[in-house]
Design a protein around this motif. Structure first.
Motif, short mmCIF file in Angstrom:
data_model
loop_
_atom_site.label_atom_id
_atom_site.label_comp_id
_atom_site.label_asym_id
_atom_site.label_seq_id
_atom_site.Cartn_x
_atom_site.Cartn_y
_atom_site.Cartn_z
N THR A 802 0.81 -1.23 0.00
CA THR A 802 0.00 0.00 0.00
C THR A 802 0.84 1.27 0.00
N LEU A 803 2.12 1.13 0.40
CA LEU A 803 2.99 2.31 0.40
C LEU A 803 3.22 2.81 -1.03
N PHE A 804 3.18 1.88 -1.98
CA PHE A 804 3.39 2.26 -3.38
C PHE A 804 2.24 3.12 -3.90
N GLU A 805 1.06 3.08 -3.19
CA GLU A 805 -0.09 3.83 -3.65
C GLU A 805 0.06 5.33 -3.42
N ILE A 806 0.90 5.71 -2.42
CA ILE A 806 1.01 7.14 -2.12
C ILE A 806 2.42 7.67 -2.37
N CYS A 807 3.33 6.77 -2.80
CA CYS A 807 4.72 7.19 -3.03
C CYS A 807 5.19 6.70 -4.40
N ARG A 808 6.08 7.49 -4.98
CA ARG A 808 6.74 7.06 -6.21
C ARG A 808 8.02 6.33 -5.84
N LEU A 824 -6.30 -2.09 2.63
CA LEU A 824 -6.65 -0.94 1.82
C LEU A 824 -6.66 0.33 2.69
N GLY A 825 -6.00 1.37 2.19
CA GLY A 825 -5.98 2.65 2.89
C GLY A 825 -4.91 2.78 3.96
N SER A 826 -4.04 1.78 4.07
CA SER A 826 -2.99 1.83 5.12
C SER A 826 -1.68 2.39 4.60
N GLY A 827 -1.70 2.90 3.37
CA GLY A 827 -0.44 3.40 2.80
C GLY A 827 0.14 4.56 3.58
N LEU A 828 -0.76 5.47 4.04
CA LEU A 828 -0.26 6.63 4.78
C LEU A 828 0.33 6.22 6.13
N LEU A 829 -0.25 5.18 6.73
CA LEU A 829 0.29 4.66 7.98
C LEU A 829 1.70 4.11 7.75
N ALA A 830 1.86 3.31 6.69
CA ALA A 830 3.18 2.76 6.38
C ALA A 830 4.17 3.87 6.07
N TRP A 831 3.68 4.90 5.33
CA TRP A 831 4.55 6.03 4.99
C TRP A 831 5.05 6.73 6.25
N MET A 832 4.13 6.92 7.22
CA MET A 832 4.50 7.61 8.45
C MET A 832 5.47 6.76 9.29
N GLU A 847 10.03 13.49 0.00
CA GLU A 847 10.33 13.77 -1.40
C GLU A 847 9.48 12.91 -2.34
N LEU A 848 9.23 11.65 -1.94
CA LEU A 848 8.54 10.71 -2.82
C LEU A 848 7.02 10.74 -2.64
N LEU A 849 6.51 11.50 -1.65
CA LEU A 849 5.07 11.55 -1.40
C LEU A 849 4.33 12.19 -2.59
N THR A 850 3.22 11.56 -2.97
CA THR A 850 2.45 12.09 -4.10
C THR A 850 1.06 12.50 -3.63
N VAL A 851 0.83 13.82 -3.54
CA VAL A 851 -0.49 14.38 -3.19
C VAL A 851 -0.77 15.51 -4.19
N ASN A 852 -1.88 15.43 -4.83
CA ASN A 852 -2.27 16.46 -5.81
C ASN A 852 -2.91 17.62 -5.06
N VAL A 853 -2.14 18.67 -4.82
CA VAL A 853 -2.65 19.82 -4.06
C VAL A 853 -3.69 20.62 -4.85
N ASP A 854 -3.77 20.34 -6.14
CA ASP A 854 -4.78 21.04 -6.95
C ASP A 854 -6.16 20.39 -6.83
N ASN A 855 -6.18 19.23 -6.19
CA ASN A 855 -7.44 18.50 -6.03
C ASN A 855 -7.89 18.66 -4.58
N PRO A 856 -8.87 19.51 -4.31
CA PRO A 856 -9.30 19.76 -2.92
C PRO A 856 -9.73 18.50 -2.22
N GLU A 857 -10.44 17.64 -2.91
CA GLU A 857 -10.91 16.40 -2.27
C GLU A 857 -9.74 15.53 -1.83
N GLU A 858 -8.69 15.45 -2.67
CA GLU A 858 -7.53 14.61 -2.34
C GLU A 858 -6.78 15.19 -1.15
N VAL A 859 -6.71 16.55 -1.11
CA VAL A 859 -6.02 17.18 0.02
C VAL A 859 -6.80 16.95 1.30
#
Length: 1081
Positions: A802-808, A824-832, A847-859
């Motif tokens: 799941t870490l691959f889902e939020i990181c490159r 499912l959804g534990s990627g941020l936990l693993a990232w932290m 550096e590798l975190l991927t968050v689309n700041v242009d997407n309000p819902e994603e933020v």
């Protein structure tokens, strides 16, 4: 004219020998000569040998009378020598013509004495020496003569002895010969020097052949055994004298004497002598003792009545001949032929005499001894030299004759010469009078158990302690003392032990520190840690009191040198107890550990490896003492810290040799205790951290000998245990979360130290890594990430998919790992969790975190998920891990990736302030508040056990403390505009009020009591900072604003549920109000 006479008198005084002064004794001697002259039928200068019995008594009686007047034998011997010197000088300086009388008394120091004694010849000289029994005096004066005269006078003596030879003539001749060979340069006394100066000064008119020939003038020159021609000629003259007189030698004793002299001459003063090496000291002692025994038993010996020290000294002279010159090969062969003829002529009769005990005397003993050595020298000579045909024949004949002669003589005869009871006395005499080889004799003295502990032995040891101040001698004495103590336990023996122990300790005390260490090493090697106390009861008695008193003085006021000397004495007697006392005091005495470590490091001998230690136990004395006296008994953090510093100094002293090695310390205090249930786990980790910081002295790192990969695995297992920390069985002990940071630091250190060089070969290194990787794969996945520096490129980072889902994540470095707990959804936990591993990995994750700041819902989704993940990770974080996470929050807030809206729930009115510089502070404070709201909600109420809340609160308080520190740093920053100080004070005051309100909100939500103390501390600090900043506000409305804010704070505080917290903070606010009122007044 007066001046010239003064100069003449001064010159005469300078030339005057000294012993030639006229006195009462010289008058007595003159009377003896005058009476002898009356008894003689002819002038004394023409006296013949046969007339001496009638003429001689008055002279010898006069000397006897003089001797009776002398208060000591030493002075008597001195007068004998002066008398012989006077007579000999009279022979060589018979007097001058009458016309010299006017000047003689002024220029000649011998003039007055010479005029008192009538002219005499050599008959009187030789017979006087014989009567006085003074061949050595004759030899000393002979060798003081000029070279030519010395040879001439010896020829005169030989000629005299060879004519009408009597037994006394033979004895005199052989004695002089023996003394000539024993002579050593540099032993001349005042009389000999004066005699030599007199003869050399004047030259002389010598009447040859009793004065019948015209006088002959000569110019004197020095004579010495160091002058080869003169010395050689003396030896050949003596050998020639034996050829002339041997037919007159009939007594077996004298024949033995003559043969011994000849053999000694041919052995030592020719090329026959091999390279000399000292006789072994035990053999030397036996020989000296044998000679002394023979003289003591033999009433005919000239040394029979001498004191023990005089006998020993004389025996030593006979055993230390110096071959300052060598006879030529031709003279050697002539001498060997002569010896052959004598052995053939006398051999059979001597064999019969020597084979009987009655034939044993000093002369026969000496013959057997010298002939035995001579036979060995002959064999070596024939084998190592290029000899002519005639020379070979002579050498072989003499070798055969010598062997035959010795074979027929009883081999035990020489042994019968030795009186075993006399040997200790001889040895002690050599030591007490510091005679030849007395230093070596001390070694014999210290190791002969049959002599030890007698009164004489103890007296000798006490009187001559300075000679026993050598480490090897002290050790020998100690060994003898222990053996004695084990063989005897009676009261008398114990008293002796005390006296001997005291004497040995005094010898030991005077040694250098290096030598003391050598002695301690020997003691430990022989008797182990207990040292002398193992077998010496007298050491144990009162030792503990001695130990306490000594260390009380050391800790109070002694300098290092004195302290080391005091401890050295204790370490000799009972090393183990001494080291334990040092270790114990180093821990319990505040600040004394470094000084005591310096003392201990002065004794590298204490690093003694104990050969029979139990498996798994410390292998050196110091480490065992630390374990038994200190380890497991440390009762406070201060004691633990002193123990650590003490141990560190022992491993790395300033200038001394380390007393313990990092590897030894690791094996003793780390490896056995790296288990979760060990009470010493935290201290062991601290020790491991210390030793890993010590540089290796060799190319091969010391950690290689401490099973580094199993050690790593143990640390990894401990780290894995923290993933279940709050859900473990409470009855099962486990190190605290405060220890986790220490564990992480040590693990990081170990990974840095270890490298391919830690393995014997590259193949084994890869195998070891693979082994570790397999074992670690069964642990929590974050453990493997902490070994990345060790793994290098051998293994990829294994993380939840799941870490691959939020990181490159680059696939050449990262790979997924099946982990059911991370759905499912534990990627941020693993990232932290990755962010918690290390600073480097945290930065990589950001550096590798991927968050689309242009997407309000994603933020929004990311921000909500971040809060949930933060709450999930928080309770398991150590302080360092939590600091990394707060940095992550600050980074994401700054990049506006994390959305944390700031509500005005604790704002009475809209602040007209610029809070943008403090947006991060306020958002972090609010985020933490939101986290606690989630953590304290009903959905999480049972998630954490009671004791977890205190840890969580402590982490929260540490973040608030860091925020306060950040505020203070901004306030003190030189970049802050001076004109905005009023506004800035109001802005910071506002931030402090918000943090305070958030803290009270958190305190009100906490489900568990007992967490108030850290909250109180931080709350008081916030109020103090608020007071400082608000006081800096100099605006006109400051008083009103501060009053309103204080009222607001009091109302918020008064609504708190924690009574202790509420009471403390209200009291603080009240004091602040009072100070504010005072300022306004």
């Amino acid at each position: 004219m007066t001046s010239e006479r003064a100069k003449a008198r001064a010159g005469h005084a300078a030339m005057e020998p000294g012993p030639w002064g006229v006195c009462e004794e010289t008058a007595i001697l003159q009377g003896g000569f005058l009476l002898a002259a009356r008894l003689s039928q002819r002038p004394l200068r023409e006296l013949r040998k046969a007339e001496w019995p009638r003429v001689g008594p008055p002279i010898t009686d006069a000397l006897g009378e003089i001797g009776a007047r002398c208060p000591s034998p030493l002075q008597h011997n001195a007068w004998k020598k002066e008398a012989v010197a006077m007579v000999w000088a009279k022979v060589l300086l018979p007097g001058s013509a009458a016309d010299s009388l006017d000047e003689g008394w002024k220029e000649d120091g011998f003039f007055s004495v010479g005029r008192m004694i009538p002219d005499v010849n050599r008959t009187i000289l030789f017979e006087l020496v014989k009567a006085l029994g003074a061949p050595r005096l004759f030899m000393q004066l002979l060798l003081a003569l000029p070279r030519d005269m010395c040879r001439s006078e010896l020829e005169h003596m030989v000629e005299y002895i060879a004519s009408e030879t009597s037994p006394s003539d033979v004895a005199f001749f052989l004695d002089v010969w023996w003394d000539v060979m024993k002579h050593k340069e540099g032993q001349e006394d005042a009389t000999v020097s004066a005699f030599s100066a007199l003869i050399h000064q004047h030259g002389c008119e010598s009447s040859l052949d009793d004065g019948l020939h015209p006088a002959k003038r000569f110019k004197g020159d020095p004579a010495s055994l160091n002058d080869p021609p003169a010395a050689t000629s003396l030896l050949t003259i003596l050998m020639e004298g034996l050829k002339q007189t041997y037919r007159s030698i009939t007594l077996p004793r004298m024949r033995s004497y003559a043969l011994a002299n000849l053999v000694e001459l041919l052995s030592v003063f020719t090329e026959l002598e091999p390279e000399r090496s000292p006789v072994p000291i035990a053999e030397y002692l036996d020989k000296v003792s044998s000679v002394v025994s023979l003289w003591s038993r033999d009433t005919e010996s000239q040394f029979h009545h001498n004191r023990m020290d005089e006998k020993v000294k004389e025996a030593e002279r006979s055993m230390s001949l110096l071959s300052t010159t060598k006879l030529s090969r031709e003279e050697l062969v002539v001498g060997l032929e002569f010896l052959c003829s004598l052995l053939r002529a006398w051999g059979e009769e001597l064999q019969g005499t020597l084979s009987s005990p009655e034939g044993l005397c000093y002369e026969s003993y000496r013959l057997l001894d010298t002939l035995t050595t001579f036979g060995k020298n002959l064999v070596c000579f024939s084998e190592s030299r290029d000899l002519g045909e005639d020379e070979t024949r002579v050498v072989l004949d003499l070798t055969r004759i010598t062997k035959d002669f010795l074979r027929e003589v009883s081999a035990s005869l020489k042994n019968k010469a030795l009186d075993a009871n006399l040997v200790p006395s001889v040895a002690m005499t050599i030591i007490e009078h510091k005679l030849d080889r007395h230093v070596e004799m001390c070694s014999v003295f210290a190791s002969q158990t049959t002599w030890a502990f007698s009164k004489d032995w103890l007296d000798c040891l006490v009187k001559n302690k300075a000679l026993f101040q050598k480490p090897e001698l002290v050790l020998k004495l100690l060994e003898m003392l222990v053996n004695f103590a084990m063989s005897r336990q009676d009261k008398e023996a114990q008293e002796l032990q005390i006296q001997v122990t005291q004497a040995i300790v005094e010898c030991y005390t005077e040694l250098s520190l290096t030598d003391k260490n050598n002695v301690i090493s020997g003691v430990l090697a022989s008797w182990g840690g207990p040292g002398l106390s193992r077998n010496l009861q007298v050491v144990l008695e009162g030792f503990q009191d001695d130990l306490n008193v000594t260390f009380n003085q050391i800790v109070s006021d002694q300098g290092l040198t004195g302290a080391v000397a005091s401890v050295a004495r204790l370490a000799l007697l009972y090393p183990e107890a001494t080291v334990k006392q040092v270790c114990n005091l180093a821990v319990v005495n505040l600040g004394a550990h470094r000084f005591l470590a310096q003392i201990l490091c002065s004794f590298p001998a204490l690093s003694f490896p104990e050969p029979h230690g139990e498996p798994g136990r410390p292998c050196t004395l110091v480490l065992r003492a630390l374990e038994e006296a200190v380890w497991g008994r440390l009762s406070s953090a201060r004691e633990e810290q002193q123990f650590l510093e003490f141990l560190a100094f022992l491993m790395q002293p300033n200038s001394a040799v380390p007393l313990v090695s990092p590897a030894e310390v690791t094996k003793a205090f780390v490896l056995p205790y790296l288990t979760s249930d060990s009470a010493q786990i935290e201290l062991s980790l601290q020790i491991l951290g210390k030793v890993l910081g010590i540089q290796s002295c060799s190319e091969e790192h010391w950690i290689k000998g401490c099973h580094p990969f199993p050690l790593l695995l143990s640390l990894c297992k401990l780290l894995d245990g923290y993933t279940k920390y709050w859900h473990r069985n409470r009855d099962q002990p486990f190190p605290s979360l405060e220890t986790k940071d220490l564990l992480l630091d040590v693990l990081c250190q170990l990974c840095e130290v270890l490298g391919p060089e830690a393995a014997p070969s590259p193949e084994l290194w890869v195998q070891s890594l693979a082994w570790l990787h397999r074992r670690v794969s069964s642990l929590d996945w974050t453990v493997g990430l902490r070994l990345k520096k060790l793994y290098g490129d051998h293994f990829k980072n294994e993380v939840p998919a799941t870490l691959f889902e939020i990181c490159r994540l680059p696939e050449d470095e990262w790979t997924s790992r099946p982990l059911p707990a991370y759905g499912l959804g534990s990627g941020l936990l693993a990232w932290m969790e990755c962010c918690c591993v290390s600073t480097a990995l945290r930065d990589t994750m950001l550096e590798l975190l991927t968050v689309n700041v242009d997407n309000p819902e994603e933020v929004n989704l990311f921000s909500k998920g971040f809060l949930v993940a933060l709450v999930q990770v928080l309770p398991w974080c150590s302080r360092s891990e939590w600091k990394r996470l707060t940095h992550v929050v600050e980074n994401l807030l700054q990049r506006q990736v994390l959305h944390v809206p700031y509500t005005l729930e604790y704002v009475q009115y809209m602040p007209l302030l610029n809070l943008r510089p403090f947006a991060g502070h306020l958002q972090l404070s609010v985020l933490l508040l939101r986290g606690f709201q989630l953590l304290c909600s009903s959905s999480c109420s049972t998630w954490l056990p009671a004791d977890a809340w205190l840890h969580v609160v402590q982490l929260y308080c540490s973040s608030l403390t860091d925020l306060l520190g950040s505020l203070k740093s901004i306030a003190g920053s030189p970049s802050h505009p001076t004109e905005d100080k009023v506004s800035f004070a109001q802005e910071v005051s506002f931030v402090c009020i918000q943090m305070f309100c958030h803290l009270l909100h958190v305190a009100a939500m906490l489900p568990e009591k007992g967490c108030g103390e850290p909250l109180v501390v931080v709350a008081l600090e916030i109020l103090s900072q608020y007071e400082t900043f608000s006081s800096a506000d100099t605006s006109p409305s400051n008083a009103l604003r501060r009053a309103n804010e204080r009222h607001f704070l009091e109302s918020i505080t008064d609504n708190g549920s924690d009574a202790a917290l509420r009471s403390t903070l209200l009291q603080k606010l009240s004091k602040m109000g009072a100070r504010s009122a005072e300022e306004l007044a």
